[in-house]
Design a protein around this motif. Structure first.
Motif, mmCIF file in Angstrom:
data_model
loop_
_atom_site.group_PDB
_atom_site.id
_atom_site.type_symbol
_atom_site.label_atom_id
_atom_site.label_comp_id
_atom_site.label_asym_id
_atom_site.label_seq_id
_atom_site.Cartn_x
_atom_site.Cartn_y
_atom_site.Cartn_z
ATOM 1 N N ALA A 64 0.830 -1.210 0.000
ATOM 2 C CA ALA A 64 0.000 0.000 0.000
ATOM 3 C C ALA A 64 0.861 1.255 0.000
ATOM 4 O O ALA A 64 0.586 2.224 -0.724
ATOM 5 N N ALA A 65 1.924 1.237 0.805
ATOM 6 C CA ALA A 65 2.808 2.401 0.853
ATOM 7 C C ALA A 65 3.488 2.633 -0.488
ATOM 8 O O ALA A 65 3.649 3.787 -0.925
ATOM 9 N N ALA A 66 3.872 1.557 -1.160
ATOM 10 C CA ALA A 66 4.516 1.688 -2.468
ATOM 11 C C ALA A 66 3.575 2.304 -3.497
ATOM 12 O O ALA A 66 4.022 2.952 -4.449
ATOM 13 N N ALA A 67 2.267 2.097 -3.300
ATOM 14 C CA ALA A 67 1.282 2.660 -4.224
ATOM 15 C C ALA A 67 0.939 4.106 -3.887
ATOM 16 O O ALA A 67 0.170 4.738 -4.624
ATOM 17 N N GLY A 68 1.465 4.619 -2.774
ATOM 18 C CA GLY A 68 1.212 6.009 -2.420
ATOM 19 C C GLY A 68 0.220 6.210 -1.294
ATOM 20 O O GLY A 68 -0.148 7.353 -0.985
ATOM 21 N N LEU A 69 -0.216 5.131 -0.628
ATOM 22 C CA LEU A 69 -1.106 5.253 0.517
ATOM 23 C C LEU A 69 -0.273 5.277 1.798
ATOM 24 O O LEU A 69 0.656 4.479 1.951
ATOM 25 N N THR A 70 -0.612 6.148 2.719
ATOM 26 C CA THR A 70 0.115 6.248 3.983
ATOM 27 C C THR A 70 -0.500 5.292 5.005
ATOM 28 O O THR A 70 -1.668 5.453 5.374
ATOM 29 N N PRO A 71 0.257 4.281 5.481
ATOM 30 C CA PRO A 71 -0.276 3.381 6.513
ATOM 31 C C PRO A 71 -0.429 4.114 7.849
ATOM 32 O O PRO A 71 0.510 4.781 8.309
ATOM 33 N N VAL A 72 -1.580 3.997 8.460
ATOM 34 C CA VAL A 72 -1.869 4.642 9.744
ATOM 35 C C VAL A 72 -2.092 3.540 10.777
ATOM 36 O O VAL A 72 -3.045 2.764 10.659
#
Length: 517
Positions: A233-241
């Motif tokens: 997910a982070a690689a796709a541009g989403l910030t893990p919360v």
């Protein structure tokens, strides 16, 4: 006797009366173990055919095949197509492993200049004492049944279906999967709702790219959790919360608070069996998570990674079955069979089906899909799951008993499910140090901190038992115990020699969830 010969029934000297109480096949199992451990069956030697041994002992062939099958599943014997059932080339019992002889040396690695273009690459196998988390029993893959399904699928597939594969997956497999998921996991879907994937990581990769393109910026994730999917997910541009996990699973109130703070409308969770803490999402929190997704028009990505393995009761149904418009369900064969099959599925809400399918790079092999469809249709998959549940339940019970005896002060936690438990460590021992010391003794373990997103002072290990041979379980726990003892002793010695560097208290709080929740 040469190892390539067959051990005769007389040479085995099997005494079923001396093998203790229990059913005949269980007594035969114990007698065969003794024969292998004592050396009456040399390493690599072939055992008598099941019919031959049954006739010699005056028992049913079923009893012999049951005993052979159980010992093969445990790694105590080996079965190869066309080669019969054999004793392994290396000793498999704890007794043999502790006999005092040095371990076999690893084969030498050739110097780089000595390699030739035709030389096979050196294969790196798994450790002898495999306590890694998330690895299924690789000895128990139903090779013969899968091979039959593949052969039958290839023999009967119409010529037209051997063209380029449907990007969503073969209709026959999607139909079989929809039926299986409905009866086993209470999933609400039609074949059109399903996307056949190369596995959960493949499904997640495509899904988060589509979600990022649709404007999403953040993803709520359990802390601790499996890092692979959140990294995708982070690689796709989403910030893990990060959202904390406790005794009842992911904290739904904290999830809603984090969503309000960050604007996140996506959440990745493992409700059926949280990894690695090992809890099940409580009913009230299930309802709260679903209500949140509906209220914000959000999406819950439900990772159903090992939900088929529950040993004390039936697995809980999926969240997808409660809110199919707001839940995307990911599943695969990686934990039930092996990651090597590279097959999985995603059940998607209607609003995402077309866009995710169009974003696919490539579908899995049509032949592999048809093989799985036949395997499901003929009941082979569910038969495999039933036998695997029984084996894992027995192995888990044996592991808990061994840990309680060897490390009585270390609490073990996690519900009776999956392929791992969490072991809280005593003061002075760190997960990283124990894992390193165990590795030097031939065991693979995982520091629980690997799965954390936020810092913690709690120390624990995630102890997998999926691919641990039953015959090596006692030895593995002995190695783990010795590694813990060494780590504690080293910490105590270091404290005595350098008191100024250890001014802070060393005692660590240990929770009933393995010290990592």
């Amino acid at each position: 006797m040469p190892a390539d010969q067959t051990t005769s029934a007389d040479d085995l000297l099997l005494d079923l009366d001396a093998a203790g109480p229990g059913p005949l096949h269980a007594r035969l199992e114990r007698a065969l173990r003794t024969a292998v451990e004592s050396g009456r069956v040399p390493p690599g030697a072939r055992l008598p055919a099941s019919r031959t041994l049954a006739d010699r002992l005056g028992i049913s062939r079923w009893s012999v095949t049951e005993a052979y099958g159980q010992l093969v599943a445990e790694g105590f014997l080996e079965a190869r197509s066309g080669s019969g059932t054999r004793a392994p080339l290396r000793p498999t019992s704890p007794r043999a492993a502790r006999s005092g002889g040095p371990p076999a040396a690893a084969p030498p690695v050739s110097a780089p200049h000595a390699a030739t273009p035709t030389a096979a690459p050196r294969q790196v196998g798994r450790s002898r004492l495999d306590l890694a988390a998330g690895v299924p029993d690789l000895r128990a893959i139903p090779r013969a049944a899968w091979s039959r399904a593949a052969r039958d699928a290839l023999a009967t597939v119409p010529h037209d279906e051997l063209a380029a594969p449907d990007v969503s997956g073969h209709p026959g497999l999607r139909t079989a999967l929809a039926s299986y998921l409905a009866r086993s996991r209470a999933v609400r879907c039609t074949p059109d709702d399903l996307l056949v994937t190369h596995g959960s990581t493949d499904a997640m990769t495509t899904l988060v790219r589509v979600l990022r393109a649709a404007g999403h910026r953040a993803l709520l994730v359990e802390d601790p959790s499996w890092p692979r999917l959140r990294d995708v997910a982070a690689a796709a541009g989403l910030t893990p919360v990060p959202v904390p996990v406790d005794a009842e699973g992911v904290d739904a109130r904290a999830l809603v608070t984090a969503a309000e703070r960050t604007g996140a409308r996506l959440a990745l969770i493992t409700p059926a069996h949280q990894f690695p803490v090992g809890t099940v999402l409580a009913p009230g929190r299930r309802d709260a998570v679903v209500r949140w997704a509906q209220d914000v028009d959000g999406l819950v990505i439900e990772d159903d990674y090992d939900a088929e393995f529950r040993y004390d009761r039936r697995p809980v149904g999926t969240l997808q079955g409660v809110a199919p418009d707001h839940v995307a369900l990911l599943g695969s064969l990686s934990k039930t069979l092996s990651p090597a099959f590279a097959l999985g599925w995603a059940v998607l809400p209607p609003a995402l089906r077309a866009s995710v399918a169009q974003a696919r790079a490539a579908a899995p092999s049509t032949i592999d899909q048809l093989t799985l469809a036949r395997f499901l249709h003929e009941g082979g998959y569910e038969r495999h799951l039933r036998s695997t549940r029984r084996r894992y339940a027995r192995r888990r019970d044996a592991l808990l008993a061994a840990l309680a005896a060897r490390l009585p002060g270390c609490e073990v936690s996690g519900v009776a499910a999956g392929m791992h438990v969490v072991l809280a460590l005593p003061p002075g021992a760190t997960g990283a140090d124990v894992a390193r010391r165990a590795s030097l003794r031939g065991a693979t373990l995982t520091d629980a901190r690997r799965y954390r997103m936020t810092p913690t002072t709690r120390e624990a290990l995630v102890v997998g038992y999926g691919n641990l041979a039953d015959a090596r379980l006692a030895e593995a726990v002995d190695v783990l115990g010795a590694a813990v003892d060494d780590a504690v002793q080293n910490s105590t010695r270091d404290l005595a020699e350098n008191p100024a560097q250890h001014a802070r208290p060393t005692a660590r709080s240990v929770t009933r969830f393995g010290g990592i929740a």
